[in-house]
Design a protein around this motif. Structure first.
Motif, PDB file in Angstrom:
ATOM      1  N   PHE A 201       6.088  20.861  47.312  1.00 52.78           N
ATOM      2  CA  PHE A 201       5.119  19.868  46.856  1.00 52.78           C
ATOM      3  C   PHE A 201       4.300  20.479  45.720  1.00 52.78           C
ATOM      4  O   PHE A 201       3.775  21.586  45.860  1.00 52.78           O
ATOM      5  CB  PHE A 201       4.188  19.445  47.994  1.00 52.78           C
ATOM      6  N   VAL A 202       4.181  19.756  44.620  1.00 47.97           N
ATOM      7  CA  VAL A 202       3.473  20.251  43.438  1.00 47.97           C
ATOM      8  C   VAL A 202       2.227  19.390  43.223  1.00 47.97           C
ATOM      9  O   VAL A 202       2.332  18.172  43.053  1.00 47.97           O
ATOM     10  CB  VAL A 202       4.373  20.212  42.189  1.00 47.97           C
ATOM     11  N   VAL A 203       1.057  20.044  43.239  1.00 45.41           N
ATOM     12  CA  VAL A 203      -0.228  19.360  43.064  1.00 45.41           C
ATOM     13  C   VAL A 203      -0.743  19.647  41.659  1.00 45.41           C
ATOM     14  O   VAL A 203      -0.811  20.809  41.244  1.00 45.41           O
ATOM     15  CB  VAL A 203      -1.250  19.829  44.120  1.00 45.41           C
ATOM     16  N   HIS A 204      -1.109  18.600  40.936  1.00 47.24           N
ATOM     17  CA  HIS A 204      -1.534  18.767  39.546  1.00 47.24           C
ATOM     18  C   HIS A 204      -3.006  19.161  39.457  1.00 47.24           C
ATOM     19  O   HIS A 204      -3.743  19.146  40.450  1.00 47.24           O
ATOM     20  CB  HIS A 204      -1.281  17.481  38.758  1.00 47.24           C
ATOM     21  N   GLY A 205      -3.428  19.491  38.242  1.00 44.29           N
ATOM     22  CA  GLY A 205      -4.813  19.879  37.995  1.00 44.29           C
ATOM     23  C   GLY A 205      -5.640  18.712  37.478  1.00 44.29           C
ATOM     24  O   GLY A 205      -5.430  17.565  37.870  1.00 44.29           O
ATOM     25  N   ILE A 206      -6.560  18.998  36.565  1.00 50.83           N
ATOM     26  CA  ILE A 206      -7.470  17.964  36.080  1.00 50.83           C
ATOM     27  C   ILE A 206      -6.732  16.975  35.185  1.00 50.83           C
ATOM     28  O   ILE A 206      -5.812  17.335  34.454  1.00 50.83           O
ATOM     29  CB  ILE A 206      -8.652  18.592  35.308  1.00 50.83           C
ATOM     30  N   GLY A 207      -7.156  15.735  35.261  1.00 52.45           N
ATOM     31  CA  GLY A 207      -6.644  14.708  34.361  1.00 52.45           C
ATOM     32  C   GLY A 207      -5.287  14.161  34.758  1.00 52.45           C
ATOM     33  O   GLY A 207      -4.569  14.740  35.572  1.00 52.45           O
ATOM     34  N   PRO A 208      -4.913  13.020  34.148  1.00 49.31           N
ATOM     35  CA  PRO A 208      -3.607  12.419  34.436  1.00 49.31           C
ATOM     36  C   PRO A 208      -2.463  13.107  33.715  1.00 49.31           C
ATOM     37  O   PRO A 208      -1.309  13.004  34.131  1.00 49.31           O
ATOM     38  CB  PRO A 208      -3.773  10.975  33.950  1.00 49.31           C
ATOM     39  N   CYS A 210      -0.432  16.493  32.380  1.00 51.37           N
ATOM     40  CA  CYS A 210      -0.239  17.802  33.009  1.00 51.37           C
ATOM     41  C   CYS A 210       0.204  18.894  32.053  1.00 51.37           C
ATOM     42  O   CYS A 210       0.405  20.027  32.482  1.00 51.37           O
ATOM     43  CB  CYS A 210       0.774  17.676  34.144  1.00 51.37           C
ATOM     44  N   ASP A 211       0.414  18.596  30.793  1.00 47.03           N
ATOM     45  CA  ASP A 211       0.750  19.646  29.833  1.00 47.03           C
ATOM     46  C   ASP A 211       0.274  19.221  28.451  1.00 47.03           C
ATOM     47  O   ASP A 211      -0.304  18.139  28.274  1.00 47.03           O
ATOM     48  CB  ASP A 211       2.250  19.956  29.847  1.00 47.03           C
ATOM     49  N   ILE A 212       0.519  20.083  27.459  1.00 51.28           N
ATOM     50  CA  ILE A 212       0.011  19.809  26.112  1.00 51.28           C
ATOM     51  C   ILE A 212       0.739  18.643  25.455  1.00 51.28           C
ATOM     52  O   ILE A 212       0.281  18.133  24.432  1.00 51.28           O
ATOM     53  CB  ILE A 212       0.118  21.064  25.223  1.00 51.28           C
ATOM     54  N   ARG A 213       1.841  18.226  26.039  1.00 54.75           N
ATOM     55  CA  ARG A 213       2.555  17.055  25.517  1.00 54.75           C
ATOM     56  C   ARG A 213       2.082  15.772  26.193  1.00 54.75           C
ATOM     57  O   ARG A 213       2.655  14.713  25.992  1.00 54.75           O
ATOM     58  CB  ARG A 213       4.058  17.240  25.727  1.00 54.75           C
ATOM     59  N   PHE A 214       1.037  15.894  27.009  1.00 50.27           N
ATOM     60  CA  PHE A 214       0.421  14.754  27.695  1.00 50.27           C
ATOM     61  C   PHE A 214       1.428  14.005  28.571  1.00 50.27           C
ATOM     62  O   PHE A 214       1.435  12.779  28.624  1.00 50.27           O
ATOM     63  CB  PHE A 214      -0.228  13.795  26.688  1.00 50.27           C
ATOM     64  N   ARG A 215       2.258  14.768  29.256  1.00 49.99           N
ATOM     65  CA  ARG A 215       3.214  14.159  30.174  1.00 49.99           C
ATOM     66  C   ARG A 215       2.611  14.050  31.567  1.00 49.99           C
ATOM     67  O   ARG A 215       1.716  14.807  31.938  1.00 49.99           O
ATOM     68  CB  ARG A 215       4.504  14.980  30.215  1.00 49.99           C
ATOM     69  N   SER A 216       3.146  13.145  32.346  1.00 51.95           N
ATOM     70  CA  SER A 216       2.641  12.917  33.699  1.00 51.95           C
ATOM     71  C   SER A 216       3.164  13.988  34.646  1.00 51.95           C
ATOM     72  O   SER A 216       4.070  14.764  34.317  1.00 51.95           O
ATOM     73  CB  SER A 216       3.070  11.532  34.192  1.00 51.95           C
ATOM     74  N   ASN A 284     -13.989  12.168  30.263  1.00 55.40           N
ATOM     75  CA  ASN A 284     -14.142  11.427  31.521  1.00 55.40           C
ATOM     76  C   ASN A 284     -12.889  11.519  32.386  1.00 55.40           C
ATOM     77  O   ASN A 284     -12.963  11.554  33.618  1.00 55.40           O
ATOM     78  CB  ASN A 284     -14.450   9.958  31.234  1.00 55.40           C
ATOM     79  N   ASP A 285     -11.728  11.552  31.735  1.00 53.36           N
ATOM     80  CA  ASP A 285     -10.458  11.575  32.467  1.00 53.36           C
ATOM     81  C   ASP A 285     -10.060  12.972  32.922  1.00 53.36           C
ATOM     82  O   ASP A 285      -9.237  13.106  33.834  1.00 53.36           O
ATOM     83  CB  ASP A 285      -9.335  11.002  31.599  1.00 53.36           C
ATOM     84  N   THR A 286     -10.594  14.004  32.285  1.00 55.11           N
ATOM     85  CA  THR A 286     -10.119  15.363  32.566  1.00 55.11           C
ATOM     86  C   THR A 286     -11.225  16.281  33.086  1.00 55.11           C
ATOM     87  O   THR A 286     -11.260  16.610  34.271  1.00 55.11           O
ATOM     88  CB  THR A 286      -9.496  15.969  31.292  1.00 55.11           C
ATOM     89  N   ILE A 287     -12.137  16.686  32.195  1.00 55.09           N
ATOM     90  CA  ILE A 287     -13.130  17.704  32.546  1.00 55.09           C
ATOM     91  C   ILE A 287     -13.995  17.274  33.723  1.00 55.09           C
ATOM     92  O   ILE A 287     -14.360  18.092  34.579  1.00 55.09           O
ATOM     93  CB  ILE A 287     -14.024  18.034  31.328  1.00 55.09           C
ATOM     94  N   LEU A 288     -14.309  15.994  33.796  1.00 55.57           N
ATOM     95  CA  LEU A 288     -15.194  15.531  34.867  1.00 55.57           C
ATOM     96  C   LEU A 288     -14.563  15.673  36.250  1.00 55.57           C
ATOM     97  O   LEU A 288     -15.278  15.647  37.256  1.00 55.57           O
ATOM     98  CB  LEU A 288     -15.604  14.080  34.626  1.00 55.57           C
TER      99      LEU A 288
END
Length: 431
Positions: A201-208, A210-216, A284-288
């Motif tokens: 199971f892989v749990v993501h970090g902040i924001g929707p 997950c990488d610099i290419r803004f992929r889910s 609002n979507d990430t750092i918060l």
């Protein structure tokens, strides 16, 4: 006088009465990314399963075929590919036999199943009777001409205000038409091993993203899985062919959407300043998310979401893979690793599980004591009496409580008794 230009060479016509062979279909699904459609082939294994289910009978209302390692189900009647473990828009599925080259990226696009049947019927007649230069019109008024088995072209209609039928020369540049998936340039994977040895199971970090290419998280976890499969193929190919090893399944755990569906975004929107709009919404979507996790109000919501989502995924996975006996691991990135740490260190074990662990600990402790006594006997060159001490369940503590009378009752001869008593006496004095 100027000479007229030479006439264009006509394609050679095949001899009549050729041999017709039915086309082999392959199944594709439509992947939509940023309003752009791309037709992706199913693996060889999945396509064969879909074709077998398609040919099994006409009643396909309740037929569901698992594909992509069981992560997607194909509803055969509706021609839809539906995600099993996460939310994703259903993709269109098509049984493909005829293709034409697109105008944007030169990728081949499959015709609809109904029109492909018309093309195949016309092709069969042309091959059987040797009558080529067949012209067909698609439902979109697109013209397809079958010159010969190796030359088939597709003309797009010219936009006009009248109803006059335009000729192929008026319809612009022709596009190539191909019959059968083996005649188009597309990479078709063989498929994933059915056996699963491990679940992650892989749990993501902040924001929707997950990488610099803004992929889910789903796209990033797909990369994990693909790398794992390529490593299996590169380093364990023989063992995999002999079914000695299976694959590792990676499943994403998404908590961000659940957190932001609680109405918190509405509250944030009310207090967000209008200046630097994109930057503020990105924050609002990430750092918060970091501040949300540090708050007493939302921290428990995030932890509960991760725990319940992993339990849901695990139950669903076991339902779909009842023969799975492998291990389960969890992986977290960024804030996800902190969430998992807090979850593991603060979870409460089930009372029955605690009792079972305690019994196991006592058993292990007892076995360890017996083994320690055996080591002592080996040092004293009395290994032949190990079975006697094991039969009497003598651990280290019991050994040091033994007297000469006890050893004699156990059947230990005088010489070995003296060695054991001397060892006990010496160790006691040292303490």
């Amino acid at each position: 006088p100027p000479r007229p230009p030479p006439a264009a060479a006509e394609p050679p016509e095949p001899e009549p009465g050729g041999r017709y062979e039915a086309v082999v279909p392959h199944w594709f699904y439509c992947k939509v990314t940023e309003t752009r459609e791309r037709w992706v082939p199913f693996s060889v294994q999945d396509s064969e399963r879909l074709e077998a289910a398609h040919g099994a009978g006409k009643e396909q209302d309740g037929v569901v075929v698992p594909t992509s390692g069981g992560r997607y189900d194909v509803h055969l009647r509706a021609r839809q590919r539906v995600a099993v473990y996460w939310e994703e828009e259903a993709a269109q599925v098509r049984r493909c036999t005829w293709f034409y080259k697109g105008d944007k990226d030169n990728k081949f696009i499959p015709y609809s199943e109904a029109f492909s049947e018309e093309l195949e019927e016309a092709y069969m007649i042309a091959v059987t009777l040797g009558e080529w230069k067949k012209k067909l019109e698609s439902p979109n008024r697109e013209v397809i001409i079958l010159h010969n088995p190796k030359l088939m072209v597709h003309y797009h209609p010219v936009a006009s205000s009248d109803d006059w039928v335009s000729t192929p020369t008026e319809q612009g540049r022709p596009r190539t038409v191909k019959r059968g998936v083996e005649n188009i340039a597309v990479e078709i994977p063989h498929g994933e091993p059915q056996q699963i040895d491990h679940l992650v199971f892989v749990v993501h970090g902040i924001g929707p993203a997950c990488d610099i290419r803004f992929r889910s998280i789903v796209q990033c976890v797909n990369d994990f899985r693909n790398v794992s499969l390529s490593m299996l193929q590169a380093h364990f190919k023989k063992a995999q062919e002999q079914q000695q090893v299976g694959r590792v399944e990676f499943l994403p755990v998404n908590w961000h959407s659940s957190l932001h569906s609680t109405g918190v975004d509405v509250d944030l929107e009310r207090i967000t300043l209008p200046s630097i709009n994109r930057l503020r919404h990105f924050i609002n979507d990430t750092i918060l998310d970091v501040f949300f996790y540090n708050s007493s109000t939302y921290c428990q919501t995030i932890v509960d979401t991760v725990a319940s989502e992993m339990n849901r995924l695990h139950r669903l996975f076991l339902q779909r893979n009842p023969e799975f006996t492998g291990g389960v691991s969890i992986a977290g990135h960024s804030l996800g690793s902190l969430i998992l740490f807090d979850l593991l260190t603060n979870q409460k074990a089930d009372p029955e599980e605690e009792e079972h662990c305690a019994q196991g600990s006592r058993t292990t402790s007892g076995m360890g004591g017996i083994e320690e006594v055996k080591e002592i006997l080996k040092k004293l060159e009395l290994s032949e009496y190990c079975d006697v001490f094991e039969k009497e369940k003598m651990d280290r503590q019991a050994l040091f409580l033994c007297t000469e009378k006890n050893l004699k009752e156990m059947g230990i001869p005088l010489g070995p008794r003296m060695k054991i008593l001397h060892y006990i006496s010496r160790k006691t004095e040292m303490k």
